[in-house]
Design an enzyme around this catalytic site. Structure first.
Site, short mmCIF file in Angstrom:
data_model
loop_
_atom_site.label_atom_id
_atom_site.label_comp_id
_atom_site.label_asym_id
_atom_site.label_seq_id
_atom_site.Cartn_x
_atom_site.Cartn_y
_atom_site.Cartn_z
N HIS A 19 31.52 36.27 38.69
CA HIS A 19 32.14 36.37 40.02
C HIS A 19 31.10 36.08 41.11
CE1 HIS A 19 34.89 39.50 37.95
NE2 HIS A 19 35.65 38.46 38.19
N LYS A 43 48.57 46.32 35.67
CA LYS A 43 47.35 46.44 34.85
C LYS A 43 46.87 47.88 34.87
CE LYS A 43 45.54 41.75 35.05
NZ LYS A 43 44.41 40.89 35.38
N ARG A 92 37.26 29.03 34.11
CA ARG A 92 36.29 29.07 33.03
C ARG A 92 36.64 28.11 31.91
NH1 ARG A 92 36.88 35.36 32.93
NH2 ARG A 92 38.81 34.51 33.73
N SER A 130 35.36 40.16 32.80
CA SER A 130 35.28 41.61 32.95
C SER A 130 35.73 42.30 31.66
CB SER A 130 36.16 42.09 34.11
OG SER A 130 35.75 41.49 35.31
#
Ligand code: ADP
Length: 162
Positions: A19, A43, A92, A130
């Site tokens: 990040h 979440k 990514r 993460s």
């Protein structure tokens, strides 16, 4: 010249060097970046929104032009309240692409003025997420090279009682 503001939204549960890499490179394109931590009821985060904001503030203290905030609800509405027209996201792998394309498309549908700007990950962080960091930290793996020291300490504390 106009002051270019971008919103960098996400879970940041917790912030990683991936990040931070997007943020420091994003500052070469934008004058100001607002990192916006999403309250996402779907979440189940490890860190509360307040904890995530605090860790981000510590991690970005040296990056002038970066501010940390949080929001709930539609991203397009939040972007308008901040008078920003651009959303910054990192990519990514190909697996990120389809998901990001869908979000960008729905946001464009909701607000045709809003643009999403994608920045490719640096190859050294292409595997970093993460969730991987949490998984490693949960079982005692070292995450020192993946997250700032404050985040590594916070993870250790969270999992100390597990
Ligand atoms: P979200 O739940 O919205 O995906 P994340 O905190 O996982 O929130 O990610 C926020 C943004 O940062 C996303 O655009 C994601 O693709 C990007 N990102 C996360 N890790 C990396 C990394 N290692 N390199 C580049 N971008 C990343």
């Amino acid at each position: 010249m106009s002051h270019k503001i971008a919103i960098y939204p996400g879970s940041f549960d917790p912030v990683t060097f991936g990040h931070l890499d997007i943020l420091s490179r994003g500052l070469q394109v934008f004058d100001e970046i607002i990192v916006a931590v999403l309250h996402n009821s779907r979440k189940d985060p490890l860190f509360s929104v307040e904890e995530r904001v605090h860790l981000l503030e510590q991690a970005t203290a040296d990056l002038s032009g970066v501010h940390v905030d949080h929001f709930e609800g539609l991203l397009v509405d939040y972007v308008k309240t901040q008078h920003a027209g651009v959303v910054l996201r990192g990519l990514r792998a190909i697996s990120d692409f389809e998901y990001e394309l869908q979000i960008a498309a729905i946001n464009k549908h909701l607000d045709s003025q809003m643009e999403t700007c994608f920045m490719m990950t640096s190859s050294k962080y292409s595997f970093l997420s993460s969730s991987m960091v949490k998984e490693a930290a949960r079982y005692g793996g070292s995450v020192d090279r993946l997250v700032p020291a404050d985040v590594a300490a916070a993870l250790k504390k969270k999992f100390a009682n597990d």
